[in-house]
Motif scaffolding. Structure first.
Motif, PDB file in Angstrom:
ATOM      1  N   THR A 165      18.325  18.866  62.703  1.00 31.94           N
ATOM      2  CA  THR A 165      19.699  19.144  63.294  1.00 31.94           C
ATOM      3  C   THR A 165      20.956  18.868  62.293  1.00 31.94           C
ATOM      4  O   THR A 165      21.231  17.689  62.019  1.00 31.94           O
ATOM      5  N   THR A 166      21.982  19.872  62.294  1.00 30.04           N
ATOM      6  CA  THR A 166      23.234  19.702  61.739  1.00 30.04           C
ATOM      7  C   THR A 166      24.121  19.021  62.377  1.00 30.04           C
ATOM      8  O   THR A 166      23.892  18.985  63.633  1.00 30.04           O
ATOM      9  N   ASP A 219      25.173  21.679  65.042  1.00 27.99           N
ATOM     10  CA  ASP A 219      24.442  21.714  66.161  1.00 27.99           C
ATOM     11  C   ASP A 219      24.254  20.401  67.118  1.00 27.99           C
ATOM     12  O   ASP A 219      24.008  20.457  68.332  1.00 27.99           O
ATOM     13  N   ILE A 242      26.984  20.457  69.769  1.00 25.03           N
ATOM     14  CA  ILE A 242      26.431  21.524  70.686  1.00 25.03           C
ATOM     15  C   ILE A 242      25.533  20.738  71.604  1.00 25.03           C
ATOM     16  O   ILE A 242      25.697  20.576  73.052  1.00 25.03           O
ATOM     17  N   ALA A 243      24.663  20.037  71.247  1.00 25.41           N
ATOM     18  CA  ALA A 243      23.681  19.125  72.032  1.00 25.41           C
ATOM     19  C   ALA A 243      24.588  18.190  72.445  1.00 25.41           C
ATOM     20  O   ALA A 243      24.273  17.651  73.808  1.00 25.41           O
ATOM     21  N   GLU A 245      26.175  13.507  60.356  1.00 28.42           N
ATOM     22  CA  GLU A 245      24.743  14.031  59.724  1.00 28.42           C
ATOM     23  C   GLU A 245      24.564  13.571  58.657  1.00 28.42           C
ATOM     24  O   GLU A 245      25.621  12.839  57.855  1.00 28.42           O
ATOM     25  N   ARG A 274      32.812  14.643  65.982  1.00 26.05           N
ATOM     26  CA  ARG A 274      32.077  14.989  64.987  1.00 26.05           C
ATOM     27  C   ARG A 274      32.357  13.987  63.654  1.00 26.05           C
ATOM     28  O   ARG A 274      33.715  14.299  63.433  1.00 26.05           O
ATOM     29  N   ALA A 309      31.403  22.091  72.895  1.00 29.76           N
ATOM     30  CA  ALA A 309      31.233  23.255  72.944  1.00 29.76           C
ATOM     31  C   ALA A 309      31.591  24.234  74.164  1.00 29.76           C
ATOM     32  O   ALA A 309      31.554  23.589  75.231  1.00 29.76           O
TER      33      ALA A 309
END
Length: 353
Positions: free
Chosen positions: A228-229, A232, A235-236, A266, A297, A308
């Protein structure tokens, strides 16, 4: 004769395997004791230590008893072999009768030792089941039944090693329930515990099966997101955020609501497990500083909003003024009156005067 003697030695070989398993079990319990000691709260360390020590003492006593049986069996076996040798050297004694008697005693001794081995196997299985229970407990949070911090550290270390080798994306998310201290002060700690359990389930339902959700401590959760970036992961996190915000949590007939804040990072070159979690935690702090109920992030050397879709503020319609509402209603009434007059064949302009 050699066949009988070979058969007589089989229980000793089997017992050797059993004793080896007991030694492994003892080592596992010792390792478990150190692991639980490092992760358990100070108040429970003494109680857990007593439990583990009782298990170790039981295994030690059992091992000593089985070892004594083995020594006794071997000594008996040596005495029987000596009798056979004497029978062969003494022409006055019938060798066949002596051999038959010795074989009978060997078989009887083997039966007794086999029973002892069966008892040892049963006891070993029971200890293994008990140890498995302790190992599960040591890696599980008792309230939410999620993996705990120690499990998180172990899983992240394994995932991080894979990331270093294959460079597949790996992200970590930190999640915190907003204003939870105030929630406990208002509704009580029992209500807080009930909501914690329900939040944990809601978060779990919003994640993939491959994601690892743990209770990090208190009202804070952590998620390992394989492959997972950070985009992403944002978004999760947003899915989780909305799932919690829209959920009605029930306690004693009351509907309670909470929100969460999320931070995602990340893995990057130069990261360690510690720095990866630290950057995700910094993103979480930025989300809380920005007003909570949002996602941030950690991207490179900067922090950015990662929700998101529209923010909760954008979803709230602007209030209408009372004057505008009255004017709109008056316009609707005039249009309706005009249409009725047209249907009746009258001139709206003339009739309105």
């Amino acid at each position: 004769m050699p066949t009988e003697l070979a058969a007589a030695s089989l229980p000793i070989f089997a017992l050797g395997i059993g004793l080896g398993a007991l030694v492994v079990l003892t080592a596992l319990m010792a390792g478990l004791w150190y692991g639980r000691r490092s992760s358990a709260p100070p108040a429970s360390i003494e109680f857990q230590t007593e439990q583990i020590l009782r298990m170790l003492q039981g295994v030690s006593r059992f091992t000593s008893g089985v070892a004594g049986d083995v020594s006794e069996h071997q000594e008996h076996f040596r005495r029987l072999l000596a009798r056979l040798n004497n029978a062969e050297k003494n022409p006055g004694e019938t060798s066949d009768e002596a051999a038959s008697e010795v074989v009978h005693e060997i078989l009887s001794a083997n039966d007794a030792l086999q029973k002892r081995l069966d008892d040892a196997e049963t006891a070993l299985k029971n200890q293994s089941h008990e140890l498995a229970g302790y190992m599960t407990e040591a890696r599980t949070d008792g309230l939410t039944e999620l993996p705990n911090r120690r499990s998180f550290d172990d899983d992240l270390a394994a995932r991080f090693a894979q990331w270093k080798r294959y460079r597949t994306p790996l992200s970590v998310m930190m999640v915190d329930i907003d204003h939870f201290k105030k929630f406990n002060d208002t509704h009580g700690h029992l209500a807080g515990d009930a909501v914690l359990k329900q939040v944990a389930q809601t978060l779990r339902d919003a994640l993939r099966r491959s994601d690892v959700l743990v209770r990090f401590g208190g009202e804070e959760f952590a998620v390992i997101l394989p492959s997972t970036t950070v985009a992403d992961g944002g978004i999760a996190a947003s899915h989780m955020l909305h799932a919690v915000a829209e959920k009605a949590f029930l306690y004693e007939g009351k509907v309670l609501r909470v929100t969460v804040s999320c931070g995602v990072a990340e893995a990057q070159p130069g990261d360690t497990e510690i720095t990866l979690v630290k950057r995700a935690d910094e993103a979480l702090y930025a989300a809380k500083k920005a007003g909570r109920n949002c996602v941030y992030r950690h991207v490179g050397d900067r922090l950015e909003r990662g929700d998101a879709g529209p923010t909760p503020a954008a979803l709230t319609p602007a209030p209408l003024s009372s004057q505008k509402t009255a004017n709109d209603f008056s316009q609707v009434c005039d249009d309706l009156r005009r249409r009725l007059l047209e249907v009746a064949g009258k001139d709206p302009q003339r009739d309105s005067t």
